[in-house]
Write a protein that holds these residues in place. Sequence first.
Motif, PDB file in Angstrom:
ATOM      1  N   GLU A 125      44.431  41.092  47.497  1.00  0.00           N
ATOM      2  CA  GLU A 125      43.907  41.227  46.133  1.00  0.00           C
ATOM      3  C   GLU A 125      44.819  42.102  45.274  1.00  0.00           C
ATOM      4  O   GLU A 125      45.009  41.836  44.081  1.00  0.00           O
ATOM      5  CB  GLU A 125      42.486  41.788  46.184  1.00  0.00           C
ATOM      6  N   PHE A 150      38.304  39.888  37.325  1.00  0.00           N
ATOM      7  CA  PHE A 150      39.570  39.215  37.620  1.00  0.00           C
ATOM      8  C   PHE A 150      39.530  37.768  37.139  1.00  0.00           C
ATOM      9  O   PHE A 150      40.512  37.250  36.594  1.00  0.00           O
ATOM     10  CB  PHE A 150      39.841  39.271  39.122  1.00  0.00           C
ATOM     11  N   ALA A 151      38.379  37.098  37.329  1.00  0.00           N
ATOM     12  CA  ALA A 151      38.239  35.712  36.863  1.00  0.00           C
ATOM     13  C   ALA A 151      38.374  35.634  35.343  1.00  0.00           C
ATOM     14  O   ALA A 151      39.004  34.713  34.806  1.00  0.00           O
ATOM     15  CB  ALA A 151      36.890  35.143  37.306  1.00  0.00           C
ATOM     16  N   LEU A 164      35.460  41.017  40.983  1.00  0.00           N
ATOM     17  CA  LEU A 164      35.991  39.658  41.086  1.00  0.00           C
ATOM     18  C   LEU A 164      35.795  38.875  39.790  1.00  0.00           C
ATOM     19  O   LEU A 164      36.676  38.122  39.364  1.00  0.00           O
ATOM     20  CB  LEU A 164      35.317  38.923  42.250  1.00  0.00           C
ATOM     21  N   ARG A 202      40.650  28.153  39.374  1.00  0.00           N
ATOM     22  CA  ARG A 202      41.152  28.349  38.011  1.00  0.00           C
ATOM     23  C   ARG A 202      42.674  28.212  37.972  1.00  0.00           C
ATOM     24  O   ARG A 202      43.232  27.602  37.060  1.00  0.00           O
ATOM     25  CB  ARG A 202      40.731  29.719  37.477  1.00  0.00           C
ATOM     26  N   LEU A 206      41.972  35.872  34.422  1.00  0.00           N
ATOM     27  CA  LEU A 206      42.628  34.572  34.604  1.00  0.00           C
ATOM     28  C   LEU A 206      42.283  33.629  33.456  1.00  0.00           C
ATOM     29  O   LEU A 206      43.143  32.884  32.964  1.00  0.00           O
ATOM     30  CB  LEU A 206      42.194  33.947  35.931  1.00  0.00           C
ATOM     31  N   LEU A 223      45.603  33.691  46.354  1.00  0.00           N
ATOM     32  CA  LEU A 223      44.151  33.534  46.209  1.00  0.00           C
ATOM     33  C   LEU A 223      43.576  32.600  47.272  1.00  0.00           C
ATOM     34  O   LEU A 223      42.465  32.826  47.776  1.00  0.00           O
ATOM     35  CB  LEU A 223      43.829  33.012  44.810  1.00  0.00           C
ATOM     36  N   LEU A 245      38.319  31.768  41.578  1.00  0.00           N
ATOM     37  CA  LEU A 245      39.621  32.305  41.177  1.00  0.00           C
ATOM     38  C   LEU A 245      40.740  31.332  41.533  1.00  0.00           C
ATOM     39  O   LEU A 245      41.608  31.023  40.704  1.00  0.00           O
ATOM     40  CB  LEU A 245      39.868  33.655  41.855  1.00  0.00           C
ATOM     41  N   GLU A 296      35.616  33.980  44.950  1.00  0.00           N
ATOM     42  CA  GLU A 296      37.055  33.890  45.213  1.00  0.00           C
ATOM     43  C   GLU A 296      37.547  32.450  45.135  1.00  0.00           C
ATOM     44  O   GLU A 296      38.684  32.199  44.718  1.00  0.00           O
ATOM     45  CB  GLU A 296      37.355  34.509  46.578  1.00  0.00           C
TER      46      GLU A 296
END
Length: 381
Positions: free
Chosen positions: A198, A77-78, A74, A136, A81, A154, A133, A130
Motif C-alpha cells: 500500500e 485512496f479510491a 482505502l 479503477r 484515484l 493493487l 481500487l 481493494e
Amino acid sequence: MTDFTVTINTLYVVLFGTAVMCVAALLAGMRRKRALAWLFGSIAIGTLQVWTIGLSRGPLFDMASATLLVPLALIGFAQALRQVYRQPYGYWRWRSAAFGLLIAAFAGTVLEVPYVLAYAAMVSGFAMIECELAYRVWKVSRKRWLDWALLAVLMGVVAVEASRLVVVPSILGLDMGFAELRTSDVDRTYLVVLGALELLAIVLIIVRVAAWALADIRFRAERDYLTGLYNRGTFEYLALDSIRREPGVLILADLDHFKRINDRYGHDMGDGAICVFADVLEKATERRSVCGRIGGEEFALHLPLATLEDAADIAERLRGSFAQACRESLSVEEDLSASMGCAEHAAGEDLSAIMQRADEALYRAKEKGRNRVELAERLAA
C-alpha cells in the motif's frame, strides 16, 4: 508487536512528509490538487490506524478501529484515484457490500460469535474495497508504465488479502481467538506485506501526480494556453534551429478586423476565431514545419526547404480554409478573413531580418484591402 508497529508507523510518517514536500515544490503548476488532498487524508487515517494497533484494548477495540479506519483510508485512496483519472463516483454496490461485511464483523465481535467468522468478514470487506481500487486503474484507457505498475501493485494487494483470508485460519485453526491472532507471526507477516504494497501504491500515485504537474509546467512554458500551438519563444527557438541549417520560407498571418469582431460579438467569439485559425494552421503544418501563435491574433508558420511559390500556395489554402471553417463553426454575420505575408530566407540568416521582411509583406496585404497573400522580394541569387 511494538517494533512492528513503530516500523510501519514510521514509514507512513516519512511518506506523508515526502508527499508534503513534493506538493510544496510543484504547487505552482500542480493539477489534480483534490487527488492529493484525498491521498493525504488516506495516509493520515492509515497512520492513525497503525498507531491504534499499539493501543490494543481487546478484540472489540481492535475490531472497531480496523472496521472504521481501514475502509476510510482505502476509500480516501479510491477517491484520489477517481480524481487522478477523472472517473465517475460509481461502485456504490461494491462499497455497500464491503460495509455490510465490516458491520457484520463488528457485530459478530460484539455478540461473541466465533472470532474466525468476524475475521473472515473483516478481511473480505477490505478485499472488496481493494478490488475497487484495482478495477479503477484497470478501466483507465491508454495506460502508461506508471499505471501498469500501480495496477500490478493493487492486484498484489488483492491477492495477498485473499490469501490472508484462507491461510491465517487454516494455520491457526477455525477455533482461533483474538489473543492467538494478536501474537501470530503469520498475520503479522501479512500486515507487513500489505503495508509495504500500500505504501508503494501511494508512492506511485504521488509520482503520477508529480509527472502530470511537470508536464503541465512544460506545456505552459512552451505552448499558448488558448490554442495549444507553440508560443512565440518556442516557435522562434525551433524555427531558428532549422534556419541555421537550411533555407526556407516564413509566413506571418494576421486575422483581419479582429478588434471589430471582439467589439461586435464579444471576446468569446474572438477567442473562437483564434482557435479556428489555429486548428486550420496546425492541420496544414507538415512534419518538418513548425507553427505558433506569436501575438494576440498573429500567427507564424516556418516551412524548411520551401520556395516562395510553395509558401504562396499554402497561404492561399490557409486563407480559404479559415474563411470556410469560420462559416461552418462560428455564428457571425460577416465573413472572417486573414492576411498573410511570406518571406524566403537563406540558411544561417538572422531571424529578426526574416521576420521584418515577412511583416512588411503582411503590412502590404493589409494596405491592399486585407484577405490576401503578399510575397516579400526574392533574395538576390
